[in-house]
Each structure stands twice: as C-alpha cells, then as structure tokens.
Design a protein around this motif. Structure first.
Motif, PDB file in Angstrom:
ATOM      1  N   UNK A 135       1.233  -1.080  -0.018  1.00 58.71           N
ATOM      2  CA  UNK A 135       0.035  -0.073   0.128  1.00 58.71           C
ATOM      3  C   UNK A 135       0.780   1.387  -0.203  1.00 58.71           C
ATOM      4  N   UNK A 136       1.913   1.425   0.780  1.00 60.92           N
ATOM      5  CA  UNK A 136       2.805   2.317   1.066  1.00 60.92           C
ATOM      6  C   UNK A 136       3.220   2.623   0.082  1.00 60.92           C
ATOM      7  N   UNK A 137       4.121   1.364  -0.785  1.00 56.77           N
ATOM      8  CA  UNK A 137       4.601   2.091  -1.912  1.00 56.77           C
ATOM      9  C   UNK A 137       3.608   1.920  -3.817  1.00 56.77           C
ATOM     10  N   UNK A 138       2.191   1.869  -3.742  1.00 50.38           N
ATOM     11  CA  UNK A 138       1.497   2.322  -4.541  1.00 50.38           C
ATOM     12  C   UNK A 138       1.654   3.834  -4.336  1.00 50.38           C
ATOM     13  N   UNK A 139       1.047   3.718  -3.003  1.00 48.14           N
ATOM     14  CA  UNK A 139       1.198   5.452  -2.742  1.00 48.14           C
ATOM     15  C   UNK A 139       2.302   6.295  -3.493  1.00 48.14           C
ATOM     16  N   UNK A 140       3.495   5.684  -2.919  1.00 48.78           N
ATOM     17  CA  UNK A 140       4.311   6.528  -3.385  1.00 48.78           C
ATOM     18  C   UNK A 140       5.021   6.560  -5.046  1.00 48.78           C
ATOM     19  N   UNK A 174      -6.462  -3.294  -1.844  1.00 47.95           N
ATOM     20  CA  UNK A 174      -5.366  -2.401  -0.176  1.00 47.95           C
ATOM     21  C   UNK A 174      -5.698  -3.695   1.100  1.00 47.95           C
ATOM     22  N   UNK A 175      -6.721  -3.579   0.984  1.00 46.39           N
ATOM     23  CA  UNK A 175      -7.676  -4.661   2.023  1.00 46.39           C
ATOM     24  C   UNK A 175      -7.092  -6.104   1.742  1.00 46.39           C
TER      25      UNK A 175
END
Length: 387
Positions: free
Chosen positions: A88-93, A120-121
């Motif tokens: 999730x963090x990598x996707x948002x970055x 993400x879930x």
C-alpha cells in the motif's frame, strides 16, 4: 548443489575478460499449488529466496544489464534499503510520483481509488517484495470473470507498482506477471478480433510459404509475420525506412496507429526477404512491396496469398495474436517487451508514463527467437545451475 542438498541458480558471465559466477538464489523444488499453499507459506518461500526458472531468468537479465553498465551486482545488493515498504505504501508513493504526468484529474483519483477498493484490503499490508504471481492470482480470482475490465486494469497497475518498487531497490528483480493470466480463466474474446493461426501450426505453414513462388503478396505476408507488424505498415514500407546494415526498419509516426515512430529490429530471415526484394527494386527509395512501382499492394493482396496457401480460418492481422501467444506460452520474455514489439499503445497512462524505454536490445533477441521458431530452429536462453 550445496552441502545441504539444495540447488542454486547461478549466472555465468564474462566481465573484463574474467569469468564470474553470480548467485541468483535457491532453485525452487516441487510445484507450487495455488489451491493449498497458505499465505504464510508463500511469504516463507519468498523469505527463503527460492526462485522458479522464470524468476531466475528475470533476475539474470537484470544482472547482465548491470554488468554491461559497469555496475557490480554484488555491491549493489549490499546497498539494499533496510526497510521494505508495504504494498500500500509503495503504491501511494508510485501514484504520487507518476500523477504529475497525467492530464486527467478524474483518472488520477480513480486510479488510486480502484487499488483502495480491490487491492489494499487483501494485500496492502504485505511487504512489497513479498508480492508474487500467486498472491496476485489469488487476489484477482474472485473478480476476474465478474469484472474483466476492472481486473485487467488492476493487474496492469500492480505490475506498474512492482516495477516501480524494483527501480527504488525494494524488490531484487524486475517483475513479470504474465503467469497470472495462465492461472485464470480466459476472458471471452471480442467478436471484432481477427482469427489467428495457433502458434504450433505456424512453422509448418511458414515453411510452405517460403517454398512457394516468390510474389510481392507472399513476400509481404512472410515479412509481416516475421516482424509482427500490421499489414498496412508492410504495404507502404519504403527502402528509405530500411537500414539493411543496422538491420532496422524505422516506421514514421505518420504511418503508425499510435502516431509514434516505431523501430523494428530485423531478424536474419527478414533481411533475406529484403535482399531478394532489393534485387527487383525500381528505385532506392521506392516501395518494397508493390503492385506497380508507384502503387502499393492492395490490402487484399496478402489475404489472397494466405487463401491460395489453403488457409481459410485465419487472417493476416491474426498473426500478431499468434506471435503474442507464442511469446507468452514458450518464452520468458516479459509482456511489456512483447507489447513494444507489437507497438501497442498502453491503455494505462501511468504505465505508459513509467515505461519510456523501447526495449530495443531485448526486442532484437525476441524477434530472432520468433524467426528461428518459424523456420524450425531453436533459440534457448540458458541458465547454469550448480551440479
């Protein structure tokens, strides 16, 4: 083989005139089961660095590029970051860095919302380097047939994030998710798609085509199959676009469906056809395949050549699908390289913004492999395992 009895993938290369053996990881033993393997077992397999043959090939390709660029893969591994972000963090970055190139604000919002709703879930909190094709397949399986368009977009976007993570040093190798589609039911094909010859029938047909009387239509058909281009791109090809010494064909954007210049690497078999056509040319910058020196072939000329060869259940354009199926089923070439060979315009703007390379060197290998397959040769990419 190690003292423990396990096997290891090794890449054997020449660097500065010296042989080097680079360890790629433990060779995976036994078959993975998408039915019984638990999430914890999958993560444990990743932690052990066990690799399938396809994964080892991808890692070997990355190491070869590093060595050619003067980078020591062993030293680079030592620089790997201590903390690996979640998916999730990598996707948002990734989303934050890529959205600057998007013009459509709605698309920017929808791109991330789709991942928040469907991805993400389930896998959002897993480390980004733990995501493999099995995990992605299990994620998509429940919606694959129910929401085919959405699931295809999710697969593309996951691929973008994983490639982004590799560039950031969060994953050790480039990512290929083409095996995901093999583990899922086939989506119903659009009726507008052209009928394609099964790839395992192509070599026999191609042998008959080469043995037949050489005409503009049959030469054009053989050249079209070898280069995996659209028929119109062959019909209007001129000698000024071809460089027989460099073995390239530069098709201007004005003649491409995408509107972008496309450089096609030419295999030896394609060059042989061009050498034969060169002998019968009427000018050094005229048409290569023509009805008359100043008039290109009709769009039905190659279809007629196909029909005179007794093929009634396939279309000229369908050989692009034949090529795609062959590449997916019999090679370890990543899908993005195959897409570039076909000059496909990527539907996902994020992916298009991220993948700016034209993969020319890898496409040279791919098109030679395709030509060798059609003429009955084999071109095998070899990895060395410890004895």
């Amino acid at each position: 083989m190690r003292d423990t009895g396990s096997r290891q993938w090794l890449l054997r290369i020449q660097s500065d005139g010296k042989r080097r053996d680079l360890g790629l990881g433990t060779a995976e033993t036994g078959e993975r089961s998408t039915e019984t393997k638990t999430a914890s077992a999958k993560l444990a397999a990743v932690d052990r660095k066990s690799l399938t043959l396809a994964e080892a090939r991808d890692k070997a390709d990355a190491y070869r590029r590093m060595v050619r660029a003067g980078i020591d893969p062993v030293e680079e591994r030592k620089k790997a970051p201590a903390t690996i972000p979640t998916f999730e963090s990598a996707t948002k970055t990734c989303h934050g860095e890529m959205k600057a190139s998007w013009r459509n604000a709605k698309h920017t919002k929808v791109w991330l919302a789709c991942m928040e709703s469907h991805v993400f879930p389930t896998i959002g909190q897993q480390p980004v380097d733990a995501i493999d094709s099995i995990i992605v397949r299990d994620l998509l399986a429940p919606i694959w047939m129910e929401k085919p368009e959405t699931s295809r977009r999710i697969l593309q976007r996951i691929g973008v994030v994983l490639d982004f993570a590799h560039i950031k040093g969060w994953r050790p190798t480039e990512t290929s998710l083409k095996s995901v589609r093999r583990g899922l039911p086939k989506h119903k094909r659009d009726d507008s798609h052209f009928d394609a010859m099964p790839y395992d029938e192509a070599p026999a047909f191609f042998a008959r085509l080469l043995a037949a009387e050489h005409t503009a239509g049959k030469d054009g058909l053989a050249f079209t199959i070898l280069t995996a281009v659209r028929s119109n791109e062959t019909r209007f090809a001129t000698w000024s676009e071809l460089d027989l010494k460099k073995k390239t064909w530069t098709i201007p954007g004005s003649r491409m469906k995408t509107g972008m210049t496309h450089i096609v690497p030419l295999s030896p078999a394609a060059i042989e056809i061009l050498n034969r056509r060169w002998e019968g040319r009427t000018s050094n910058d005229g048409l290569v395949f023509f009805a008359t020196p100043t008039k290109p072939m009709s769009d039905m000329t190659m279809t007629k050549a196909l029909r005179t060869m007794g093929v009634t259940d396939a279309h000229v354009h369908g050989f692009r699908s034949t090529f795609t199926d062959w590449a997916a089923e019999t090679t370890s070439i990543p899908k993005e390289v195959v897409d570039k060979a076909l000059a496909h315009k990527l539907p996902d703007k994020v992916e298009a913004a991220y993948r700016r390379t034209d993969f020319f060197e890898r496409r040279q290998v791919l098109m030679t492999m395709w030509a060798d397959y059609l003429v009955g040769k084999k071109n095998v990419v070899r990895l060395v395992t410890a004895a």
